[in-house]
Design a protein around this motif. Structure first.
Motif, PDB file in Angstrom:
ATOM      1  N   CYS A   1       0.878  -1.084   0.014  1.00 45.07           N
ATOM      2  CA  CYS A   1       0.098  -0.071   0.053  1.00 45.07           C
ATOM      3  C   CYS A   1       0.839   1.369   0.082  1.00 45.07           C
ATOM      4  CB  CYS A   1      -1.088  -0.062   1.201  1.00 45.07           C
ATOM      5  SG  CYS A   1      -2.090  -1.125   0.968  1.00 45.07           S
ATOM      6  N   GLY A   2       2.062   1.100  -0.154  1.00 48.38           N
ATOM      7  CA  GLY A   2       3.198   2.261  -0.295  1.00 48.38           C
ATOM      8  C   GLY A   2       3.881   2.572   1.154  1.00 48.38           C
ATOM      9  N   PHE A   3       3.556   2.061   2.086  1.00 51.13           N
ATOM     10  CA  PHE A   3       4.148   2.169   3.490  1.00 51.13           C
ATOM     11  C   PHE A   3       5.573   1.824   3.365  1.00 51.13           C
ATOM     12  CE2 PHE A   3      -0.214   2.584   4.787  1.00 51.13           C
ATOM     13  CZ  PHE A   3      -0.288   3.660   5.585  1.00 51.13           C
ATOM     14  N   ARG A   4       6.489   2.482   4.200  1.00 50.08           N
ATOM     15  CA  ARG A   4       7.883   2.129   4.031  1.00 50.08           C
ATOM     16  C   ARG A   4       8.517   1.850   5.642  1.00 50.08           C
ATOM     17  NH1 ARG A   4      11.334   6.157   4.595  1.00 50.08           N
ATOM     18  NH2 ARG A   4      10.490   7.908   3.893  1.00 50.08           N
ATOM     19  N   VAL A   5       9.161   0.885   5.957  1.00 48.67           N
ATOM     20  CA  VAL A   5       9.675   0.845   7.255  1.00 48.67           C
ATOM     21  C   VAL A   5      10.622   1.977   7.669  1.00 48.67           C
ATOM     22  CG1 VAL A   5      10.912  -0.370   8.850  1.00 48.67           C
ATOM     23  CG2 VAL A   5       9.493  -1.729   7.193  1.00 48.67           C
ATOM     24  N   THR A   6      10.098   2.763   8.665  1.00 48.75           N
ATOM     25  CA  THR A   6      11.286   3.859   9.023  1.00 48.75           C
ATOM     26  C   THR A   6      11.851   3.484  10.413  1.00 48.75           C
ATOM     27  OG1 THR A   6       9.394   5.079  10.063  1.00 48.75           O
ATOM     28  CG2 THR A   6      10.092   5.518   7.684  1.00 48.75           C
ATOM     29  N   GLN A   7      11.160   2.735  11.157  1.00 50.74           N
ATOM     30  CA  GLN A   7      11.592   2.476  12.460  1.00 50.74           C
ATOM     31  C   GLN A   7      11.195   0.977  12.835  1.00 50.74           C
ATOM     32  OE1 GLN A   7      10.270   5.523  15.321  1.00 50.74           O
ATOM     33  NE2 GLN A   7      10.178   3.900  16.967  1.00 50.74           N
ATOM     34  N   ARG A   8      12.196   0.374  13.853  1.00 50.69           N
ATOM     35  CA  ARG A   8      11.822  -0.946  14.016  1.00 50.69           C
ATOM     36  C   ARG A   8      11.974  -0.935  15.961  1.00 50.69           C
ATOM     37  NH1 ARG A   8      11.785  -4.691  10.151  1.00 50.69           N
ATOM     38  NH2 ARG A   8      12.607  -4.124   8.309  1.00 50.69           N
ATOM     39  N   ASN A   9      11.050  -1.408  16.487  1.00 53.22           N
ATOM     40  CA  ASN A   9      11.133  -1.714  17.843  1.00 53.22           C
ATOM     41  C   ASN A   9      10.919  -3.239  18.203  1.00 53.22           C
ATOM     42  OD1 ASN A   9      10.980   1.214  18.431  1.00 53.22           O
ATOM     43  ND2 ASN A   9       8.662   0.970  18.108  1.00 53.22           N
ATOM     44  N   MET A  10      11.639  -3.442  19.413  1.00 51.81           N
ATOM     45  CA  MET A  10      11.557  -5.080  19.688  1.00 51.81           C
ATOM     46  C   MET A  10      11.168  -5.054  21.288  1.00 51.81           C
ATOM     47  SD  MET A  10      14.843  -7.916  20.004  1.00 51.81           S
ATOM     48  CE  MET A  10      15.434  -7.030  18.387  1.00 51.81           C
ATOM     49  N   VAL A  11      10.458  -6.144  21.443  1.00 49.48           N
ATOM     50  CA  VAL A  11      10.038  -6.510  22.693  1.00 49.48           C
ATOM     51  C   VAL A  11      10.610  -7.686  22.968  1.00 49.48           C
ATOM     52  CG1 VAL A  11       7.960  -6.660  24.411  1.00 49.48           C
ATOM     53  CG2 VAL A  11       7.697  -5.142  22.515  1.00 49.48           C
ATOM     54  N   VAL A  12      11.334  -7.713  24.217  1.00 50.30           N
ATOM     55  CA  VAL A  12      11.897  -9.123  24.601  1.00 50.30           C
ATOM     56  C   VAL A  12      11.315  -9.525  25.972  1.00 50.30           C
ATOM     57  CG1 VAL A  12      14.011  -8.829  23.322  1.00 50.30           C
ATOM     58  CG2 VAL A  12      13.916  -7.932  25.652  1.00 50.30           C
ATOM     59  N   ARG A  13      11.079 -10.732  26.252  1.00 49.63           N
ATOM     60  CA  ARG A  13      10.490 -11.297  27.484  1.00 49.63           C
ATOM     61  C   ARG A  13      11.226 -12.448  27.776  1.00 49.63           C
ATOM     62  NH1 ARG A  13       4.529 -12.197  26.074  1.00 49.63           N
ATOM     63  NH2 ARG A  13       4.508 -10.230  25.824  1.00 49.63           N
ATOM     64  N   LYS A  14      11.330 -12.502  29.110  1.00 55.15           N
ATOM     65  CA  LYS A  14      11.957 -13.703  29.967  1.00 55.15           C
ATOM     66  C   LYS A  14      11.148 -14.167  31.109  1.00 55.15           C
ATOM     67  CE  LYS A  14      16.049 -15.381  32.272  1.00 55.15           C
ATOM     68  NZ  LYS A  14      15.781 -16.940  31.566  1.00 55.15           N
ATOM     69  N   ASN A  15      10.599 -15.456  31.061  1.00 61.24           N
ATOM     70  CA  ASN A  15       9.791 -15.778  32.151  1.00 61.24           C
ATOM     71  C   ASN A  15      10.960 -15.886  33.496  1.00 61.24           C
ATOM     72  OD1 ASN A  15       7.398 -15.796  31.071  1.00 61.24           O
ATOM     73  ND2 ASN A  15       7.823 -18.060  30.174  1.00 61.24           N
ATOM     74  N   VAL A  16      10.678 -15.424  34.666  1.00 59.71           N
ATOM     75  CA  VAL A  16      11.285 -15.638  35.580  1.00 59.71           C
ATOM     76  C   VAL A  16      10.686 -16.647  36.693  1.00 59.71           C
ATOM     77  CG1 VAL A  16      12.751 -14.491  37.524  1.00 59.71           C
ATOM     78  CG2 VAL A  16      12.606 -13.535  35.323  1.00 59.71           C
TER      79      VAL A  16
END
Length: 150
Positions: A132-147
């Motif tokens: 649709c014409g959008f382009r990636v300009t930023q990436r975020n990451m969510v990380v998770r660890k069970n404790v």
């Protein structure tokens, strides 16, 4: 958009996203809170109804953050809250609704639009948005660890 359409739109969106990361079932009061949020701008929404069943088939609920646009000197809309019900997926409905949502934002004076997407979306949403014409300009990451307790 008529007032009696709001609840079916809300419910259809929650149902369509039930298998998506981070989406929890609606709680009591969520519908009422939703109608008071600054992102609640029905005049921009694009909603497709399945005529035979009178069900919401898909929707895109864009919004414009006027305050942010003023403080950042821009004219940006946000193409968000995109969902298509399972029976209507893979038919081009999301793309058609996104195109209409972008036109509505343009007609409201915006010259750009942004959206956020889970890169691991099971329906390949990122690919659709790029088509649709959008382009990636930023990436975020969510990380998770069970404790675990001791």
């Amino acid at each position: 958009m008529q007032p009696e359409h709001l609840r079916p739109i809300f419910d259809a969106h929650m149902e369509a996203l039930q298998d998506h990361w981070g989406v929890a079932p609606a709680r009591p009061g969520d519908f009422e809170r939703w109608t008071t949020l600054p992102t609640f701008q029905p005049h921009l929404w694009q909603v497709a109804w399945h005529r035979e069943t009178d069900q919401v088939a898909g929707q895109v609920k864009p919004f414009i953050n006027e305050e942010q646009n003023l403080t950042q000197n821009r004219r940006r809309g946000e193409t968000e809250f995109i969902s298509v019900g399972a029976p209507w997926r893979r038919r081009g409905l999301a793309r058609a609704l996104i195109v209409r949502a972008l036109q509505a934002q343009r007609d409201a004076g915006m010259n750009e639009s942004v959206l956020g997407v889970d890169a691991d979306n099971p329906h390949e949403a990122a690919r659709l948005y790029e088509l649709c014409g959008f382009r990636v300009t930023q990436r975020n990451m969510v990380v998770r660890k069970n404790v675990k307790g001791r």
